[in-house]
Design an enzyme around this catalytic site. Structure first.
Site, PDB file in Angstrom:
ATOM      1  N   ALA A 122       0.816  -1.215   0.000  1.00  0.00           N
ATOM      2  CA  ALA A 122       0.000   0.000   0.000  1.00  0.00           C
ATOM      3  C   ALA A 122       0.848   1.261   0.000  1.00  0.00           C
ATOM      4  O   ALA A 122       0.327   2.359  -0.041  1.00  0.00           O
ATOM      5  CB  ALA A 122      -0.923   0.007   1.211  1.00  0.00           C
ATOM      6  N   GLY A 123       2.178   1.108   0.084  1.00  0.00           N
ATOM      7  CA  GLY A 123       3.026   2.293   0.153  1.00  0.00           C
ATOM      8  C   GLY A 123       3.268   2.733   1.590  1.00  0.00           C
ATOM      9  O   GLY A 123       3.663   3.873   1.839  1.00  0.00           O
ATOM     10  N   LEU A 124       3.028   1.839   2.558  1.00  0.00           N
ATOM     11  CA  LEU A 124       3.288   2.172   3.964  1.00  0.00           C
ATOM     12  C   LEU A 124       4.507   1.404   4.485  1.00  0.00           C
ATOM     13  O   LEU A 124       4.707   1.266   5.686  1.00  0.00           O
ATOM     14  CB  LEU A 124       2.043   1.891   4.821  1.00  0.00           C
ATOM     15  CG  LEU A 124       0.802   2.709   4.422  1.00  0.00           C
ATOM     16  CD1 LEU A 124      -0.406   2.313   5.268  1.00  0.00           C
ATOM     17  CD2 LEU A 124       1.062   4.210   4.564  1.00  0.00           C
ATOM     18  N   SER A 125       5.307   0.890   3.556  1.00  0.00           N
ATOM     19  CA  SER A 125       6.597   0.264   3.887  1.00  0.00           C
ATOM     20  C   SER A 125       6.477  -1.003   4.728  1.00  0.00           C
ATOM     21  O   SER A 125       7.186  -1.182   5.729  1.00  0.00           O
ATOM     22  CB  SER A 125       7.517   1.261   4.597  1.00  0.00           C
ATOM     23  OG  SER A 125       7.902   2.242   3.703  1.00  0.00           O
ATOM     24  N   ASP A 171      12.784   4.490   4.265  1.00  0.00           N
ATOM     25  CA  ASP A 171      11.816   3.593   4.898  1.00  0.00           C
ATOM     26  C   ASP A 171      12.454   2.797   6.036  1.00  0.00           C
ATOM     27  O   ASP A 171      11.877   2.638   7.110  1.00  0.00           O
ATOM     28  CB  ASP A 171      11.222   2.639   3.852  1.00  0.00           C
ATOM     29  CG  ASP A 171      10.622   3.388   2.667  1.00  0.00           C
ATOM     30  OD1 ASP A 171      10.400   4.613   2.784  1.00  0.00           O
ATOM     31  OD2 ASP A 171      10.385   2.750   1.619  1.00  0.00           O
ATOM     32  N   TYR A 220      10.445   4.528 -11.293  1.00  0.00           N
ATOM     33  CA  TYR A 220      11.250   4.944 -10.132  1.00  0.00           C
ATOM     34  C   TYR A 220      12.720   5.045 -10.541  1.00  0.00           C
ATOM     35  O   TYR A 220      13.390   6.037 -10.257  1.00  0.00           O
ATOM     36  CB  TYR A 220      11.052   3.934  -9.001  1.00  0.00           C
ATOM     37  CG  TYR A 220      11.722   4.289  -7.686  1.00  0.00           C
ATOM     38  CD1 TYR A 220      11.068   5.076  -6.734  1.00  0.00           C
ATOM     39  CD2 TYR A 220      12.997   3.827  -7.380  1.00  0.00           C
ATOM     40  CE1 TYR A 220      11.663   5.390  -5.525  1.00  0.00           C
ATOM     41  CE2 TYR A 220      13.605   4.134  -6.170  1.00  0.00           C
ATOM     42  CZ  TYR A 220      12.939   4.915  -5.244  1.00  0.00           C
ATOM     43  OH  TYR A 220      13.531   5.218  -4.047  1.00  0.00           O
TER      44      TYR A 220
HETATM   45  C1  GLA Z   1       9.842   4.667  -1.831  1.00  0.00           C
HETATM   46  C2  GLA Z   1      11.290   4.320  -1.518  1.00  0.00           C
HETATM   47  C3  GLA Z   1      11.946   5.406  -0.660  1.00  0.00           C
HETATM   48  C4  GLA Z   1      11.723   6.795  -1.273  1.00  0.00           C
HETATM   49  C5  GLA Z   1      10.258   6.997  -1.653  1.00  0.00           C
HETATM   50  C6  GLA Z   1      10.037   8.291  -2.386  1.00  0.00           C
HETATM   51  O1  GLA Z   1       9.083   4.656  -0.656  1.00  0.00           O
HETATM   52  O2  GLA Z   1      11.352   3.105  -0.809  1.00  0.00           O
HETATM   53  O3  GLA Z   1      13.307   5.129  -0.491  1.00  0.00           O
HETATM   54  O4  GLA Z   1      12.574   6.987  -2.367  1.00  0.00           O
HETATM   55  O5  GLA Z   1       9.786   5.940  -2.456  1.00  0.00           O
HETATM   56  O6  GLA Z   1      10.245   9.368  -1.526  1.00  0.00           O
END
Ligand code: GLA
Length: 379
Positions: A122-125, A171, A220
């Site tokens: 989801a983009g929450l690492s 992250d 990316y």
């Molecule tokens: C992802 C990557 C991070 C960072 C963000 C953008 O979350 O894992 O290292 O580059 O994108 O800020």
């Protein structure tokens, strides 16, 4: 049942004894400072109250055995012969064991139970949370002091070299080093951190668009190369070393697309530092304006937003309780973040979820977050 209770109970059922340690490492949301980490710049994320948890005990010998409750699978590997397990959650566990050893840490075997509540993809690492939970487990078993930058670098090495995703350091750093109630200013060159209190009376709300896009995708990496090209033009190591006025002065000499990419990074670094000043003086309205400006820059100059992210940010920003909103994380899908008056946040959550659903036909998730500590031994 909470996830910490779940891993302890499952551990007791499997091993017939209480775990020696319970560790947790959180996911994150980035308040501001996007696509700046791999430019040696500044980021301002917070660790959130969603995490990966491991209940474990040391084991004799060189084996590591992990039961994943979320996947209903067990993985066992030998620390002297770590082999990849592509496409599996276990690849992150193995990758961290590999990277820690590459970086000179002496590891000992353990067995445990893993579960988490960071939504996957989801983009929450969720992957950084898993990596730092595994590192925290090895540190607990080996009885070494927790060193966030060293552990974050090992997690990033696992991600870059083992899993094969070319991400920056943000992250893992926030998952390793978060401070409850605070956002963390991270200097991604020195890995120095400064905790900055979140503005009193405001909530950080995550808006999940319910759209996904894998980071392994080419966009990316393409953005990274464009930033590197811009840095080369100035003869510096990274865009961190370029000021807004230097960039403006060089506009005519730069390819227009490279110029826009660089303008995002250079202005975003400045916004992060200003955001810290506004937070130190409790100026939530000005902080909110910086979030809005960050979104516009990511949408127009860096071009990593999406129709859904733009829609959610627009709907959020139009709500009376919201002082600012922007996409967060890598972009193209995933989540936005909004700064919202505490009192109005439940009504905000309901209203923007309904608005987003009406506009896009997608069912979003909305989380009001609490800023928590980074990776820690909880029991
Ligand atoms: C992802 C990557 C991070 C960072 C963000 C953008 O979350 O894992 O290292 O580059 O994108 O800020």
């Amino acid at each position: 049942m909470t996830v910490d209770r779940q891993v302890v109970q499952a551990f007791e059922e499997r091993f017939g004894a209480a775990p020696a340690f319970v560790v947790r490492a959180p996911g994150r949301v980035n308040l501001i400072g996007e696509h700046t980490d791999y430019n040696d710049g500044f980021v301002l994320p917070l660790a959130i109250d969603r995490a990966a948890w491991i209940a474990l005990r040391p084991a004799a010998g060189r084996a590591v055995t992990v039961h994943s409750l979320d996947f209903g699978e067990v993985d066992t590997f030998d620390l002297d012969r770590v082999a990849p397990q592509p496409g599996s959650w276990a690849n992150y566990v193995r990758g961290v064991a590999w990277a820690l050893q590459q970086r000179g840490h002496a590891l000992a075997g353990w067995e445990g139970v893993l579960a988490g509540d960071v939504p996957l993809g989801a983009g929450l690492s969720s992957s950084a949370a898993l990596e730092m939970a595994v590192a925290r487990a090895f540190a607990a078993v080996g009885d070494w002091p927790w060193d966030p930058p060293a552990m974050a670098l090992s997690g990033q090495m696992a991600e870059n070299k083992w899993v094969g995703v070319n991400t920056g350091i943000m992250d893992q750093m926030i998952s390793a080093a978060g401070v409850a109630g605070h956002a963390l200013l991270i200097d991604c060159r020195s890995l120095e951190t400064t905790s900055i209190p979140l503005p009193a009376g405001y909530a950080v709300v995550v808006l999940d668009t319910a759209t996904r896009r894998g980071l392994a995708g080419s966009a990316y990496n393409e953005r990274r190369s464009q930033c590197e090209a811009a840095a080369r033009h100035f003869g510096v190591k990274a865009l961190r070393d370029v000021s807004v006025s230097q960039l403006e002065a060089a506009q005519a000499d730069l390819d227009p697309l490279i110029y826009r990419r660089a303008r995002h990074v250079v202005t975003e670094n400045a916004r992060v530092l200003q955001a810290c000043d506004e937070m130190r003086t409790g100026n939530a309205l000005e902080l909110g304006r910086l979030l809005d400006a960050s979104h516009a820059s990511l949408r127009d100059d860096f071009q990593v937003s999406s129709r859904e992210l733009d829609a959610f940010v627009e709907i959020a920003a139009a709500h009376g309780a919201c002082v600012g909103a922007r996409m967060t994380g890598a972009g193209f899908g995933g989540c936005a973040v909004a700064l919202v008056e505490d009192e109005g946040s439940p009504a905000f959550a309901r209203s923007v979820a309904a608005g987003y659903m009406a506009r896009t036909g997608l069912s979003p998730r909305v989380y009001v977050c609490r800023a928590t500590n980074g990776a820690e031994i909880v029991a």
